[in-house]
Structure formats: structure tokens, C-alpha cells
Design an enzyme around this catalytic site. Structure first.
Site, PDB file in Angstrom:
ATOM      1  N   GLU A 145      -4.820  -7.054   2.459  1.00  0.00           N
ATOM      2  CA  GLU A 145      -3.537  -7.777   2.874  1.00  0.00           C
ATOM      3  C   GLU A 145      -3.627  -9.229   2.738  1.00  0.00           C
ATOM      4  O   GLU A 145      -2.551  -9.723   2.372  1.00  0.00           O
ATOM      5  CB  GLU A 145      -3.272  -7.244   4.307  1.00  0.00           C
ATOM      6  CG  GLU A 145      -2.823  -5.992   4.497  1.00  0.00           C
ATOM      7  CD  GLU A 145      -3.888  -4.789   4.605  1.00  0.00           C
ATOM      8  OE1 GLU A 145      -5.217  -5.644   4.643  1.00  0.00           O
ATOM      9  OE2 GLU A 145      -3.918  -3.643   4.513  1.00  0.00           O
ATOM     10  N   HIS A 190      -1.460   0.346  17.277  1.00  0.00           N
ATOM     11  CA  HIS A 190      -0.247   0.492  16.274  1.00  0.00           C
ATOM     12  C   HIS A 190       1.347   0.422  17.073  1.00  0.00           C
ATOM     13  O   HIS A 190       2.153   0.896  16.661  1.00  0.00           O
ATOM     14  CB  HIS A 190      -0.227   2.096  15.986  1.00  0.00           C
ATOM     15  CG  HIS A 190      -1.380   2.237  14.808  1.00  0.00           C
ATOM     16  ND1 HIS A 190      -2.635   2.049  15.054  1.00  0.00           N
ATOM     17  CD2 HIS A 190      -1.236   2.400  13.554  1.00  0.00           C
ATOM     18  CE1 HIS A 190      -3.453   2.302  13.737  1.00  0.00           C
ATOM     19  NE2 HIS A 190      -2.560   2.354  12.841  1.00  0.00           N
ATOM     20  N   GLU A 246       0.880  -1.169  -0.080  1.00  0.00           N
ATOM     21  CA  GLU A 246       0.012   0.103  -0.085  1.00  0.00           C
ATOM     22  C   GLU A 246       1.060   1.291   0.071  1.00  0.00           C
ATOM     23  O   GLU A 246       1.957   1.356   0.807  1.00  0.00           O
ATOM     24  CB  GLU A 246      -0.881  -0.052   1.069  1.00  0.00           C
ATOM     25  CG  GLU A 246      -1.893  -1.096   1.078  1.00  0.00           C
ATOM     26  CD  GLU A 246      -2.503  -1.644   2.527  1.00  0.00           C
ATOM     27  OE1 GLU A 246      -2.161  -0.762   3.450  1.00  0.00           O
ATOM     28  OE2 GLU A 246      -2.924  -2.719   2.640  1.00  0.00           O
ATOM     29  N   GLN A 284       2.219  -1.677   6.359  1.00  0.00           N
ATOM     30  CA  GLN A 284       2.251  -0.361   7.235  1.00  0.00           C
ATOM     31  C   GLN A 284       2.202  -0.212   8.727  1.00  0.00           C
ATOM     32  O   GLN A 284       2.509   0.497   9.144  1.00  0.00           O
ATOM     33  CB  GLN A 284       1.158   0.489   6.513  1.00  0.00           C
ATOM     34  CG  GLN A 284       1.216   0.779   5.152  1.00  0.00           C
ATOM     35  CD  GLN A 284       0.097   1.796   4.668  1.00  0.00           C
ATOM     36  OE1 GLN A 284      -0.853   2.025   5.259  1.00  0.00           O
ATOM     37  NE2 GLN A 284       0.362   2.430   3.362  1.00  0.00           N
TER      38      GLN A 284
HETATM   39  C1  LIG Z   1      -6.603  -3.363   7.283  1.00  0.00           C
HETATM   40  C2  LIG Z   1      -5.750  -2.297   7.135  1.00  0.00           C
HETATM   41  N1  LIG Z   1      -4.659  -2.129   6.255  1.00  0.00           N
HETATM   42  C3  LIG Z   1      -4.085  -0.760   6.168  1.00  0.00           C
HETATM   43  C4  LIG Z   1      -4.047   0.200   7.251  1.00  0.00           C
HETATM   44  C5  LIG Z   1      -3.548   1.289   7.241  1.00  0.00           C
HETATM   45  N2  LIG Z   1      -4.271   2.526   6.756  1.00  0.00           N
HETATM   46  C6  LIG Z   1      -4.917   3.302   7.741  1.00  0.00           C
HETATM   47  S1  LIG Z   1      -5.935   4.515   7.020  1.00  0.00           S
HETATM   48  C7  LIG Z   1      -5.498   3.825   5.504  1.00  0.00           C
HETATM   49  C8  LIG Z   1      -6.222   4.410   4.325  1.00  0.00           C
HETATM   50  C9  LIG Z   1      -7.883   4.380   4.421  1.00  0.00           C
HETATM   51  O1  LIG Z   1      -8.466   4.645   3.297  1.00  0.00           O
HETATM   52  P1  LIG Z   1     -10.057   4.986   3.247  1.00  0.00           P
HETATM   53  O2  LIG Z   1     -10.514   3.665   3.646  1.00  0.00           O
HETATM   54  O3  LIG Z   1     -10.541   5.334   1.920  1.00  0.00           O
HETATM   55  O4  LIG Z   1     -10.510   5.648   4.331  1.00  0.00           O
HETATM   56  P2  LIG Z   1     -10.150   7.373   4.294  1.00  0.00           P
HETATM   57  O5  LIG Z   1      -8.652   7.351   4.991  1.00  0.00           O
HETATM   58  O6  LIG Z   1      -9.721   7.954   3.027  1.00  0.00           O
HETATM   59  O7  LIG Z   1     -10.977   8.009   4.826  1.00  0.00           O
HETATM   60  C10 LIG Z   1      -4.647   2.782   5.565  1.00  0.00           C
HETATM   61  C11 LIG Z   1      -4.265   2.165   4.288  1.00  0.00           C
HETATM   62  C12 LIG Z   1      -5.073  -0.228   8.369  1.00  0.00           C
HETATM   63  N3  LIG Z   1      -5.254   0.669   9.353  1.00  0.00           N
HETATM   64  N4  LIG Z   1      -5.765  -1.407   8.360  1.00  0.00           N
END
Ligand SMILES: Cc1ncc(C[n+]2csc(CCOP(=O)(O)OP(=O)(O)O)c2C)c(N)n1
Ligand SMILES: Cc1ncc(C[n+]2csc(CCOP(=O)(O)OP(=O)(O)O)c2C)c(N)n1
Ligand SMILES: [Mg+2]
Ligand SMILES: [Mg+2]
Lengths: 329, 324, 324, 329
Positions: C58, C128, C29, C80
Site C-alpha cells: 500500500e 476492520h 488490490e 480494501q
Molecule cells: C496490509 C494489508 N493489505 C491488505 C489486506 C487485505 N487482505 C486480507 S487477506 C489478503 C490476501 C492475502 O494473501 P496472502 O498473503 O497470499 O495470504 P492467503 O490469504 O493466500 O493465505 C488481503 C489483500 C490486509 N489485511 N493487510
């Protein structure tokens, strides 16, 4: 203050979007000032979604929110002062400072979840909704997530469970067109609502910048759930002006252009809803909201931080204690 | 006195708790048919709303159980294969198990995760014989491993009533164990309290799960030669350190007999803690699976890899001689 | 001599290997933007086909990497957040890591799983800051934890070239470490071989990951009072038991300084093995996280929970006095 | 013997379904005789699917099969003798006896996977297909799974990846209407093909009892993949006469009625395809197949078992060794 729930008049909706906007602006100031260790995921630009759904849900309804959830908490009825205290990690926070900005659980306002694991609030909301229905109530559960989370298999599994068992759940996708730095079209094949429709769940897309549009769509879905009609899926097209997380204030990422941000700002939900309120009333509400934010800030900053030895309080509901990491600890 | 089988004890515990507490329900694959025997008859007794037939969506229904718990229920989620607990590890350890803290004590998550067929399934191949209980302990998830029908009944009852997530491993190799016990004598067994199955003076054997029975057999073999105490912690986490310390105050000698992988497994923890804090007159020993064996592809090979009675007897003798 | 940062070393290792071997590609990602800095610049150098931007799936993309490996590639999959490695644990430990055996040696699965932000992220909340590396060792997955830029470079190169799955934990608290080293001196570091960072005669401190630097600082503090040897295994699994034994042959005293949870963590394994097999003149000690702490909700509270220099110094002094 | 690949004439298809049928019947006898520790998941009744897809795939194409995969191995070109030896855990097996009935990986026949974790072969197949395409070949990867596996989120994640990156993959669902004891309609909301369609993947349902129908549908999908047209999803309606696993021979489960089984037997694919072959030719093929099965049985039973100390050979591709579980081990 927001009431039991946010109310649905033009003024109510304006008060909510304005409250969220000013709350997030203040939170960002506090991040800049070094008061928020985690930083935040600002929802500035997305206030219309929170305000619209918050105006429809009852206080006794349940919401599973996301990492970009401050607006959802506020619209659902979290006390702004205790929410800000939570974000600052103070023991007066909605979750006694243990949840922080990313997990401001607030059972008094029906905020049962905000898991860091994207998408997993979906099946959890299905489980809550199932339990609420088993109790014979007409309460509903809503889960809010982003356009990136729709790629998490567990969310799709949750849609299947919700559809199979016809639970009173509403799945709300805030499509702000990016997952961190990744544009939605790069990672979503087919359509977002098509995924829900595949499970036989009524699914529709709507403008997420206009509180009235959000409110109308949500009313339908919630009515269906309350009347035993099963789950619904709503996609709202929206945008976050400030970037993914406050680290972007310094990180200088290049994944989107200023022109794009400007175009969305031109449809600002606070401005839009503001125009629906008489100028004088609007000024009164603005003053009222500013007072709430200032009081919240004072309350939060004056509140105690978590003490050195309090880190594992509440670790187990049964109050079980751990062995320390070193004999002399 | 009626003879109770291990699986029947689990089945009865579920039935009794569902009878006693209407917030208890079971959720899992093939639970209506009762494929593993754990849930046999529950559909007829309690109806489809309390015996939820789940799709093959372990992550989804594990999260669903978390939500149902937040909604006031006490779900019992059944899994069919050990690796499924690895598949849902994040949902249990990083989500359900953290909600109490993350919510500042606003909510607990009283879910029971029941792995009816735990551990080795002879010949079922590389993916059906893992024993990952140490992982749940490492991550702070309450974890129990009953060795007898009465303990299976009593620990499962306590797991369901506990306000935190609890994982119950029911070792396949204990399913055959039967016990003569009157229904009235079936009582809750508190989490975190071990049990001395056999008193002894020379060497303490700490065994857990199905290996308790092998340990007792070896202790009998050695009778007259070495007086062996067999201690079963019953709960892996939280661990009954006091119970172990009491036993070592008597014997001063320890052999751990554990079916998990050696590297960073339960036996490693018990050895480490015993030398840090307990009375030992000789170095403790462990008999476990190899560092990270894959079990299940061949009965012959498994015999060479699984902790055996011969290995235990030899370890007891070595430990007994040491420091004399 | 140019100063190399830890993250730059990782970034360079990826670039060098992708340059050298066209079967290497990265998947994850935000890898095109290079959010964690590990993959910065790779998109421009190698194009979108070798820098795959993955959806938030994932489990799916971890399995995808397994398939790509079976198809002849050497994927590097970036994650991440620490809990994501728990989310995909089953795909790594029960699937990718078993294919060599299950196929009777027909295929290996040369995938590298890179957790760039490993461990604590101060204040980022309960989800985290986990440090689950011991879990991968317990399940037999090769696991490395580089402490320095040169080791980060060298171990990542070796992980990518290894024919088995390898997990690379890059502790956030080591990201700030810089090292003066000429590019020519950046070489592969073999898996399973430790490193003596500081020679000493009295007490061996086994530290891994970012804690190596704290251990060195404490060793310096104690200079003159106690002569401390600092041994970094660098690889968690397979573990360099010979390296540790050599050090203990000199010192006979051991303190393990480890950032994982105490219960069934790496330190437990090292204590257990050292008393089973190595020369010890005093009981070994460990300084770790508590049994199963949740880190990250509060900087103040974290200080009370994380293994500290003060705790290490005290443990070294106690161990030094013991058995005299 | 089946050739490079199974061939697509009426006789070829008959030989394949007949071979699979007799192979499974023999395997069940060997289970009854106690020669197969794991028991097997018989594919009796589902031979048409294996035969149809096997007739289209090339030897150098890749397949990820399922726990009910003996037929797929045979149709894809596994040597029946070495496959049977594998099922008996003999070192002469396709995977040296280390895979067994559930995981008879056979790279010589392009069988790259048979993971116990349902559904996860999907994203793996997407990964293989991606790599094959990167190599500039026209080879394709296929994944076969059941109606229960379509509820596994990782499979849906894999469909998204396949669609995003337009990999040459074919996803084949053998809908035999049950997952162990659970009827498909109890656990699948919406439709199976609707889930694939939601990702923009061409998806269609077909009769899985007629080898010709399977072959025709598979030819289209494979042609699309070879020509760079991306992934396809095929659902075949079929049935397993013998139950989920040979434990049902004794377990006496009550999840389906004899009448239902009888109705499906009336559409038996071996009989159906047999009628498409001249009687005399059919008799020759039957004799030929029986000879193959008898030779395979002898080969398997005469082959060495895995020795006491060979359990962890091949544990690591790098031949790394483990410490034993006890010092005196
Ligand atoms: C399963 C998972 N994968 C990766 C992450 C890391 N992460 C936190 S926020 C984010 C982006 C989320 O995008 P979206 O679902 O569109 O929500 P937005 O931030 O745009 O409101 C990521 C990849 C996570 N918290 N959980
Ligand atoms: C993820 C996962 N969950 C559960 C199981 C246990 N299990 C093995 S086969 C099976 C039923 C599979 O049904 P289906 O996918 O329809 O395939 P079929 O057996 O009908 O061919 C189950 C539940 C498993 N192996 N993997
Ligand atoms: Mg988004
Ligand atoms: Mg099926």
C-alpha cells in the site's frame, strides 16, 4: 486432543492434519449456519504446513500466525474447543472472544500474534525472537504469512532486522499461489525466497502438501535458530481448496478454474498422510478427532457471548475507561 | 540547586529507568551517538544490547518493539522527525494499541514512543514541523506532552512503566527550558493528571507543551488587568477533565492555547467538552494553528501561522469582556 | 425510473470518468476481479493498463500514484480495509498533499483515494471497523463521505477532477442504499457544499455518511413533536460552514451525529466552531462513538458503542427543551 | 551556466563537478553567515555521481532526488542562481522558496521530487516512469537515494512495482557509507544491490568518485530503460567530506575518524576530473564557474523573502483557503 505439541510420528502428523481438516469443515458449517459473523479464511488444503511446523516447535516457542491461522493454532497446541469458541466470539475462547477467527491470540499455546496488517507479524516475530535470545533461552519465534504478504515492505524490513541481529526466528511463507484473487506471479517480481536471501538469510522452497517434507525443512531451520545460527526463511508451496474466505461460497469469483483446484486436491495432504497410517489406527484417530470436534462444537455453542456492555473490557491493559459517545449512553 | 535542562531530564529518565529495570531498552536511529541528546551516554553505560541502532525502517522497528514487548521487554523507541509518527501510526494505533483488547487481556504492549524533536523546526521546510498529537488522542493512544524538565522526567518515567503504548512528544521549542531542581525531587508524574502552573480567578488558559511558557508570560503581562489561571493537562490522552472542570468552577471562562492544527484538534475537543459539561459564563475560545497549516518553510510566515502570545492576549481579553 | 445502488453509482462514476478522460486509471488490490464491486467490468472496458492490479504494497503503490499524478495521470487508488488508510497516511498527508506548496505551485497531485468499505464491518474483529476520516481533515486532506448513490457518483467525479488529493470514504453501512434516479440526472457534486436532506425549524441535526439515513428516520419519528432539519455536509474537509450557519440561523439548535471517535473527532470541531461563530439558543450536543472505541468484535457490543437512533432522539429532545 | 543538460566531454564533466563543489562551498558560507535557516546536507565529495548521471539524462527526463540533492539539481540543469535563491528561501527560487534546501523541486529541469521521507522517491519514480512510458515517449525517470534509504520498505516495494511493470526507471544509490552517524554495515544485512537483484532488476556497484565510471554505468542503464528494457539499479560508492548536515560544523560528532576522511579526499573527484582537462582550459572553467557562483549569490541575496502573509500560498493546487488559528488572526 493435541498434546503439549503435536508430536512427529506418522500417526501424530495424521492426527493433526485430520484434526485441522475436520475443524475447518465444522467451522464452515457454522459459518453457513450463521454462527460466525466474520466468516473465516479456511486453510483446507494447507494442513501439511501447519502439521509439519507444529510438530517441530515446542510448546514454549512463539508463533505469529496469519488470518488463515486456525491450523497453526491447532498444530501449536490451542485447545480446539476454546479455539472454536473464539471463532464464534464466545467469552470462553482462547482470547475471550475478543480476537475472533482473524486474531485468535493464545498465549497459553505461544500464539502471540495474528495481525490483520499483512506482513507485519514478521518484524514482530523478530522482536519476540530477539527478546527470547536476550533471556538466554533456546526458544524460537516463527512467523507464518502468505505469498501476498511478501510484498509488504515492513516484512522485508523485518527480515533485515532479523538478519542484522541474528535472532532465532523462522519466517514461513505459505505460498498458496493467490492473494485473494491475484495470482502470485502477477504481483511478485523475482522469487519469494530470493527476497530473504538478499538479506543473507538461508532460504529454501519446499513442497507444502507433504507433512514429512515440511517437518524436515522446519527441523533444520529451528535447529539453526536454537543453536544461535540466526534466522531462516522457508517457502512451502500449497493450496487452499475453499477459496480466500467463506464469502466465496456465495460470491462466485472467477479467478481460478475447477481443473486447477482438482489437480491440487489430487495431492491432498490428509489422504497422503492417511496412507502412512495403518487402516485400523487411522479409523481410531478419525473417531477420536470427530469426538474432539463434536465436543468442541458443543462447548463453543454452549458458551456465553460477549455481553452488550463488555465490548471495551481489556481495551487497555491498565483498565482505563472511556467517555461514552453520547451523554445518555 | 542544580539547573536541569529539558533534554537532560529526558536523558536522565532513560538512564534511571534502564538502571532500575533491565527490561527497558532504547531503539532508534543514531541512538548510539545520541544525535538528539536523549540517549547520550547510554551506550557506554548499558552496552549495545540495550541501545539498539536501528536501520531506517521505522515501520519494521516499531513492529519489532511490539514483539519485544510481547517478549517481556519495555522498549523505548525514538523517532527523529514528526512525520515519522505518521509513518508508523498504523503500527501503533491499529496494532500495538489493540493487542490488549484483541487478546482478551492476555497481554499488554508497554512500548514508549519518544518523539524528541516534536513540532516546529524553524526553516526546515514543509516536512519537519508537524504537530500530530491530536491524531493519537483521537485513535485512543495514550499521549503526553511535557512542558518542563521535571514533567519531562516524570511523565517519561510513567510512560515507560505504563503497561499500554504511550507516545511522548517533546516539543523542540521546550528543549531550551531549564529548571532548578534537585535530583531527589525528580519523581514520576502520573499520566492523565494536569497541573495548575499559575492560579487565577478570571480566565482559565489551557495550554500544553511549550505553549505553557508563552501562556505564563501572557498571564504575567495581563497581571493587574485580568487574573489568569494557567492549566496544563500535561497528558493529552487520557485527558484530565476533572482538573479542567475545577479550574472552570473558579473562572467560568476558557481560552485554549494549542499548537496543533485547528480542525479536529485538541482545542476543538476541549471547547466541545467544556460546553457540554462544565461551568462557563462566556463562550470559550481557542488559539491554534490554522485549520491545517504547513509550518516551517519560512520564519516570517510561521509567525503569521503559529499560535502567538498576541493572539492569546487578545482572546483572553475578549473572553473576559464577554458575558459582562 | 431505474433504481441505482450506492456501489453501482461508484462503479458508474469510475467508468464514466475513465471514458471521458484517458488520464484516469484505477490501481489497487483485486481491482481486476472487482472484489469490492467498485471496479467491476472496468478491466474488460479499459484493459489492464488502466486497471492496475497492485501487490500488497500500500505504501509503495500510494507513492506510485503520486508519481503517476506528477506524470500527468489522475489515479484512483482503491483500499480494501479502513486501517490501510492509516498505513498510508504519511504518504497522503505528508507527501502528496504537500507537493503543491513544496513546489511553489509547480504541480498538483490529483489522486483520489477510494476506501470502498469504510467503517464498521460487523463481527470482523478489532481491525476492520475503524472510521478515521477526522484524521484526514485534521491534516488538511480533502475528504468526502457520500451518503446517497447520487452523491457517491457526484462527489467521486469531483474528487477525480480535483487537482488536489482527495480521500473518498464509502461507508459500508450505506452500500445498501438505493435511489431512483435517471442516468441523465447523475451530475458532479462540488466538494465543500452540504445538502439539506430535510427542512426543519426547531433543531438542526448534522449527520454525515450512512448516519444521514438514520438521522432522517429519527426526524420522521419525531415529526409533529419536534421539527428537525437534517444537514449533510457531504464533504468533511473543506467543511461547508456557511451551509451549517444558514441552518442554525433558522433553528438555533444543533445536534451532531457522527460515526467517528469522539475525542478530537468531527463532532468536536463542529461543536467548537458553532459556539465560536454561529447563532445558538441552546448548547449543542454530539452523538458519536466513544472517545476511542474499538468496534467490530461483537455485534451486541457494537450496538452499545455505535452512535444510535435512540441516542440521537434523546439528544434532540434534550437540546430542544434546553433554553426554553 | 549549465546547458540543457550537462554534456559529457571531459570538460563538461569537470565544469559540473567544479560547479557543484563551488556551489556547496558557497552554500556552506551562507549557512555560516546565517542565511539558510535549514542548514544544508552538503554533497561535497559526491560530485562525480551527480555529474555522471546528469551527463546522461536528457533535459526532459525526470529525477527524484534526495535531501543531499543540490548537485543533482545542478547536473540536471537547475539554474544555479534560482537554486541558491531556493536554498535561501527566496521567492525567486526554483520552487518560489517553498521547497528550500531539502525540497528544491524544479519542474523546468525535470526535478519532480525530493521527499523528506527517505526511500519514498523510489515508488514515486516508478509511477512517473510508468506514466512516461504510457505516453509512448522514451523519457526515463531516475531516483537517487542513500545507503540508509535502502532500509525503507517502501523503496523495496517500489522496486517490485518497477520490475513487475518494467517501467523505464533507474534507481541510483549513493552509498556514502553512513546514514547520519550510522555506518552502512551496521544496518544493511546482505548487500545493497542484492536487494534490487532479488526483484529481477539488473543491479551493479561502481566507483562513485570518478565521473567517467558513473557516466558509463548510467549510459547502460538509461539505454536499457529507453529501449523498453525496464528498470536498473546502480550503486555508487562515494563519500561526503563535510558530514551529514551543516549542524556537524558545530555538533562535534565522533562517528568517524579524520584519517578516513583524508583517505577519501585523496580520491577527490574534482581533482581527478581536473587532471583530465588542459590546465589553461581548467583555469578558464574555474573562472567561469566562480563568476556563475558570484552572480548566483548576488541574485539570491538580492531576491525577496517570503512575506508574512504568503506562507500558505500554493497550499492547494485549487487555491483553497484555510480558516486562521485565531479569530483575531
Ligand atoms: C496490509 C494489508 N493489505 C491488505 C489486506 C487485505 N487482505 C486480507 S487477506 C489478503 C490476501 C492475502 O494473501 P496472502 O498473503 O497470499 O495470504 P492467503 O490469504 O493466500 O493465505 C488481503 C489483500 C490486509 N489485511 N493487510
Ligand atoms: C523515513 C525517514 N527516516 C528518517 C529520516 C531522518 N533522516 C534524514 S537524512 C537521514 C540519513 C540518511 O542517510 P542516507 O540514506 O545514507 O543518505 P545520506 O544522508 O548519507 O546522503 C535520516 C535518518 C527521514 N528523513 N526519513
Ligand atoms: Mg496466498
Ligand atoms: Mg548515506
Amino acid at each position: 486432543m493435541v498434546a503439549d505439541h503435536a508430536g512427529s510420528s506418522a500417526e501424530d502428523l495424521y492426527r493433526t492434519v485430520r484434526l485441522i481438516r475436520r475443524f475447518e469443515e465444522r467451522a464452515i458449517e457454522l459459518v453457513r449456519a450463521g454462527n460466525v459473523a466474520s466468516g473465516i479464511h479456511p486453510c483446507i488444503g494447507q494442513e501439511a504446513v501447519a502439521a509439519g511446523i507444529g510438530a517441530v516447535l515446542r510448546h514454549d516457542d512463539v508463533m505469529m500466525t496469519s488470518h488463515r491461522g486456525h491450523g497453526h493454532n491447532l498444530a501449536k497446541g490451542s485447545d480446539p474447543a476454546r479455539l472454536l469458541a473464539e471463532i464464534l466470539g464466545r467469552t470462553t475462547g482462547v482470547a475471550r472472544g475478543r480476537g475472533g477467527s482473524f486474531h485468535p491470540l493464545d498465549f497459553t499455546a505461544g500464539i502471540y500474534g495474528a495481525t490483520g496488517t499483512l506482513g507485519h507479524g514478521g518484524p514482530m516475530a523478530a522482536g519476540v525472537a530477539w527478546a527470547l535470545a536476550q533471556d538466554g533461552t533456546d526458544r524460537v519465534a516463527m512467523c507464518v504469512f502468505g505469498d501476498g504478504a511478501v510484498n509488504q515492505g515492513a516484512l522485508l524490513e523485518g527480515l533485515n532486522l532479523a538478519a542484522l541481529w541474528q535472532v532465532p526466528a523462522i519466517f514461513v511463507c505459505e505460498n498458496n499461489h493467490y492473494a485473494t484473487t491475484v495470482p502470485v506471479q502477477v504481483v511478485v517480481a523475482g522469487s519469494i525466497i530470493g527476497r530473504a536471501a538478499a538479506f543473507g538469510i538461508p532460504a529454501s522452497s519446499h513442497d507444502g502438501m507433504d507433512p514429512n517434507v515440511v517437518l524436515a525443512a522446519t527441523e533444520q531451520a529451528v535447529a539453526r535458530a536454537r543453536s544461535g545460527g540466526g534466522p531462516s526463511f522457508l517457502e512451502f508451496s500449497t493450496y487452499r481448496y475453499e477459496g480466500h474466505h467463506t464469502f466465496e461460497l456465495s460470491a462466485g469469483l472467477r479467478y481460478r478454474g475447477d481443473d486447477e483446484v482438482a489437480a491440487w486436491r489430487a495431492r491432498d495432504p490428509v489422504e497422503l498422510q492417511g496412507r502412512r497410517v495403518r487402516v485400523q489406527r487411522r479409523q481410531e484417530i478419525d473417531a477420536e478427532v470427530d469426538a474432539v470436534i463434536d465436543a468442541a462444537t458443543k462447548f463453543a455453542l454452549d458458551s456465553p457471548e460477549i455481553e452488550f456492555d463488555e465490548g471495551l473490557d481489556y481495551l487497555y491493559a491498565t483498565k482505563m475507561r472511556l467517555r461514552p459517545g453520547a451523554d445518555n449512553a | 540547586m542544580p539547573s536541569l535542562s529539558y533534554l537532560k531530564a529526558i536523558n536522565r529518565a532513560l538512564g534511571d529507568e534502564m538502571e532500575r529495570d533491565r527490561t527497558v531498552f532504547v531503539l532508534g536511529e543514531d541512538v548510539r551517538e545520541g544525535l538528539t541528546n536523549a540517549t547520550v551516554g547510554l551506550l557506554v553505560r548499558f552496552g549495545p544490547e540495550r541501545v539498539l541502532e536501528a536501520p531506517i525502517s521505522e515501520q519494521g522497528f516499531t513492529d519489532f518493539a511490539t514483539g519485544a514487548a510481547l517478549g517481556g521487554r519495555r522498549p523505548v523507541v525514538e523517532y527523529q522527525v514528526p512525520f515519522l509518527l505518521l509513518l508508523v501510526l498504523e503500527q501503533i494505533a491499529n496494532q500495538a494499541n489493540k493487542i490488549s483488547l484483541m487478546s482478551g487481556g492476555q497481554a499488554g504492549v508497554p512500548v514508549t514512543y519518544l518523539l524528541t524533536p516534536a513540532g516546529r523546526r524553524a526553516g526546515w521546510g514543509a516536512q519537519h514541523a508537524d504537530q500530530p498529537y491530536s491524531v493519537f488522542g483521537h485513535l485512543g493512544v495514550k499521549t503526553v506532552l511535557p512542558a518542563t524538565p521535571a514533567d519531562a522526567y516524570g511523565l517519561l518515567i510513567s510512560a515507560i512503566r505504563d503497561d499500554d503504548p504511550v507516545v511522548v512528544f517533546a516539543p523542540i521549542e521546550a528543549h531550551g527550558v531549564r529548571e532548578s531542581i534537585a535530583p531527589a525531587d525528580l519523581v514520576p508524574v502520573p499520566l492523565g493528571v494536569g497541573r495548575v502552573h499559575r492560579a487565577g480567578a478570571d480566565v482559565t488558559v489551557l495550554a500544553i507543551g511549550h505553549l505553557v511558557h508563552d501562556a505564563l508570560a501572557v498571564a504575567d503581562e495581563l497581571d493587574g488587568e485580568i487574573s489568569v489561571e494557567v492549566f496544563d493537562p500535561r497528558t493529552l490522552y487520557p485527558f484530565d477533565w476533572n482538573g479542567l472542570a475545577e479550574s472552570l468552577d473558579k473562572t467560568g471562562r476558557l481560552v485554549v492555547f494549542d499548537d496543533s492544527n485547528k480542525f479536529c484538534g485538541l482545542a476543538a475537543e476541549v471547547l466541545a467538552t467544556s460546553i457540554e459539561q462544565m461551568r462557563l459564563v462566556a463562550p470559550p475560545a481557542r488559539v491554534t494553528r490554522p485549520d491545517s497549516a504547513i509550518i516551517g518553510i519560512s520564519a516570517a510566515a510561521d509567525r503569521a501561522l503559529l499560535p502567538s502570545r498576541e493572539q492569546l492576549a487578545a482572546a483572553i481579553r475578549r473572553t473576559y469582556k464577554n458575558g459582562r
